[in-house]
Design a protein around this motif. Structure first.
Motif, short mmCIF file in Angstrom:
data_model
loop_
_atom_site.label_atom_id
_atom_site.label_comp_id
_atom_site.label_asym_id
_atom_site.label_seq_id
_atom_site.Cartn_x
_atom_site.Cartn_y
_atom_site.Cartn_z
N ARG A 1 -6.36 0.52 50.90
CA ARG A 1 -5.54 -0.40 49.98
C ARG A 1 -5.23 -1.88 50.81
N ASN B 1 -14.59 6.21 42.84
CA ASN B 1 -15.09 7.65 43.88
C ASN B 1 -13.94 8.13 44.05
N TYR B 2 -14.18 9.42 44.54
CA TYR B 2 -12.70 10.21 44.88
C TYR B 2 -13.12 10.59 46.56
N ASN C 1 -0.33 -2.24 41.39
CA ASN C 1 -0.20 -2.65 42.76
C ASN C 1 -0.75 -3.93 43.30
N ASN D 1 -0.56 11.49 47.55
CA ASN D 1 -0.95 11.32 46.11
C ASN D 1 -1.65 12.53 45.96
N PHE E 1 4.33 8.91 44.87
CA PHE E 1 4.26 8.03 45.88
C PHE E 1 4.63 6.51 45.69
N GLY F 1 -10.23 10.93 48.60
CA GLY F 1 -8.86 11.69 48.96
C GLY F 1 -8.47 10.63 50.24
N GLY G 1 -4.01 7.58 39.28
CA GLY G 1 -3.66 6.62 38.28
C GLY G 1 -3.66 6.75 37.14
N SER H 1 -5.72 8.79 49.99
CA SER H 1 -4.10 8.48 49.78
C SER H 1 -3.36 9.70 49.96
N ASN I 1 -7.47 10.39 40.52
CA ASN I 1 -7.12 9.57 41.67
C ASN I 1 -5.71 9.02 41.63
N CYS J 1 -0.36 2.68 35.83
CA CYS J 1 -1.08 2.18 37.11
C CYS J 1 -1.84 1.09 36.88
O1 SUG Z 1 -2.70 3.91 45.98
N1 SUG Z 1 -5.20 5.95 44.53
C1 SUG Z 1 -4.01 5.15 44.44
C2 SUG Z 1 -3.35 5.28 43.04
C3 SUG Z 1 -2.57 4.13 42.78
C4 SUG Z 1 -1.80 4.43 41.50
N2 SUG Z 1 -0.56 3.33 41.28
C5 SUG Z 1 0.43 3.16 40.86
N3 SUG Z 1 1.22 4.53 41.15
N4 SUG Z 1 0.97 2.33 40.27
C6 SUG Z 1 -3.11 4.98 45.35
O2 SUG Z 1 -2.90 6.04 46.06
C7 SUG Z 1 -7.17 7.13 45.67
C8 SUG Z 1 -8.33 6.47 46.20
C9 SUG Z 1 -9.01 7.88 46.77
O3 SUG Z 1 -8.40 8.64 47.56
O4 SUG Z 1 -10.40 7.39 46.93
C10 SUG Z 1 -5.99 5.86 45.40
O5 SUG Z 1 -6.10 4.84 46.21
#
Ligand code: SUG
Length: 416
Positions: A128, A17-18, A100, A25, A229, A20, A343, A22, A341, A347
């Motif tokens: 996370r 789901n979205y 990650n 990001n 990020f 927001g 990724g 992070s 999101n 990722c």
């Molecule tokens: O940690 N997005 C992840 C994306 C991770 C990407 N990984 C790499 N670059 N290796 C993060 O920001 C979004 C979840 C949300 O907003 O609901 C999120 O967690």
């Protein structure tokens, strides 16, 4: 012993789901509150894995973690007045981004000749930070063969560690000893720097790396401030090639020189900011590509379809292919649900260099298993999640059922 690169992709979980969650990001922030499509997202991920297998590459999988995470909610004393971001955190499918999950040092680089994995603590983002205990369980199962693997717990908190997304390896061939490059952030301007220098140093020491074959490099704060990020949003390495944006590192020339000094076969393919701005690189995720060497030997860049939508990026890629650089092919994949999101293709995968026969075969993929996974996804994964659905008990139950169906299909019920 035949060592090769195996990409372990995270199966996109049924709660995708979205929300927001992070900060820093930009894609995740931009799409906060949008409807998500978990079934389409998981099918896109499986199609990417299939494409890589068709190139002749070994493919592995990691399973979605238990969501909603009741243990976490209970620890946070969550009730109906709880901050919606905490509830959304408990529902996050963020473990799909397995870059990650851990940092991996292949056997040829380590003192004891084992492949070392340290699960990432991911402490910088609350949603996370709950991942590592369940990820660790999974890594301990997949890499249980202690003659070949050493799986470590996380670096202690405060020292944020985001795993392989801030780690690159340069080597003449996957099975040869390599130079491990750890990229940390000191400042990200308006956004947090997620990878702490001390975390990288702790991982390198725990893995028993030869200090002569390790580099610690600072990520350019301007790149973090622009939305990179993780380092893998602006640079990626495969065998002897470092594919990087000009503005990825604080000390650009010094970094390249240090890499060449420690790994004489290294070649830097740099994209100048004048051709592709940092903003465009981050929007398109050009560097969050999988740079791979299929058995044919010609290096290939697996990019998200957003790269084709960007004129400067697509033009740069065409010019690259017309030249005689080491990257000979570009393959476009659709992972738009994950991209929204933040990724991209890189990722979604954790690279492990190992002999596949030393890994629990339940975590290795073939095309009939991919067929079975697609069936489970089609039958059980929710088609759509609207922001107002998060927290709904009926949906929570169907998410749990969907995950259980996948675990039983893959004979991994011990992860229940
Ligand atoms: O940690 N997005 C992840 C994306 C991770 C990407 N990984 C790499 N670059 N290796 C993060 O920001 C979004 C979840 C949300 O907003 O609901 C999120 O967690």
């Amino acid at each position: 012993m035949s060592l090769m690169e195996i990409n372990f992709d995270g199966i996109v979980g049924p709660s995708h789901n979205y929300a927001g969650l992070s900060l820093g990001n930009l894609a995740a922030t931009r799409n906060a509150g949008a409807a998500s499509y978990p079934r389409a997202a998981a099918l896109q991920g499986i199609a990417k894995m299939r494409g890589n297998m068709e190139m002749g590459l070994e493919q592995g999988i990691l399973l979605p973690l238990p969501r909603p995470n009741e243990v976490w909610l209970e620890a946070l004393v969550a009730d109906e007045d709880t901050d919606p971001a905490i509830v959304a955190g408990a529902w996050s499918a963020s473990s799909m981004w397995t870059a990650n999950a851990a940092t991996v040092s292949p056997a040829p680089d380590t003192e004891d000749g084992k492949c070392h994995l340290t699960v990432a603590n991911l402490v910088s983002m609350p949603h996370r930070s709950q991942e590592w205990p369940d990820t660790l369980k999974q890594l301990q199962l997949a890499f249980a063969n202690s003659a070949h693997f050493a799986v470590h717990g996380p670096v202690p908190p405060t020292f944020g560690d985001e795993g392989a997304a801030n780690h690159m390896r340069l080597t003449s061939a996957h099975g040869d000893p390599g130079l491990e490059v750890f990229v940390y952030g000191r400042s990200g301007g308006r956004f947090p720097a997620r990878q702490h220098e001390q975390a990288s140093r702790i991982v390198a020491r725990k893995h028993g790396l030869d200090p002569d074959c390790v580099l610690f490099v600072e990520q350019n704060p301007d790149a973090i401030a622009a939305g990179a990020f993780h380092n893998d949003v602006v640079a990626v390495a495969n065998e002897s090639v470092l594919f990087t944006h000009e503005l990825a590192f604080t000390n650009r020339e010094g970094t390249y020189e240090a890499i060449r000094a420690k790994c004489p076969s290294a070649q830097v393919v740099e994209v100048p900011a004048a051709s592709v701005s940092l903003e465009e690189a981050i929007r398109s995720y050009l560097f969050n590509a999988q740079l791979v060497t299929p058995p044919s030997g010609e290096m290939r860049l697996v990019v998200p379809s957003e790269c084709r939508d960007s004129m400067p990026v697509w033009n740069w890629l065409q010019d690259m292919l017309a030249g005689n650089g080491p990257i000979r092919h570009v393959k476009v994949v659709d992972v738009r649900q994950s991209m929204a999101n933040g990724g991209g293709p890189a990722c979604l995968r954790l690279r492990v260099v190992a002999d596949p026969t030393t890994i629990d075969p339940r975590f290795l993929l073939n095309s009939s298993k991919a067929d079975a996974m697609e069936q489970v996804v089609t039958q059980y994964w929710p088609e759509q999640i609207d922001p107002g659905d998060i927290g709904d008990t009926t949906l929570a139950e169907s998410i749990r059922t969907a995950r259980s169906a996948m675990l039983s299909e893959l004979a991994l019920s011990e992860l229940a």
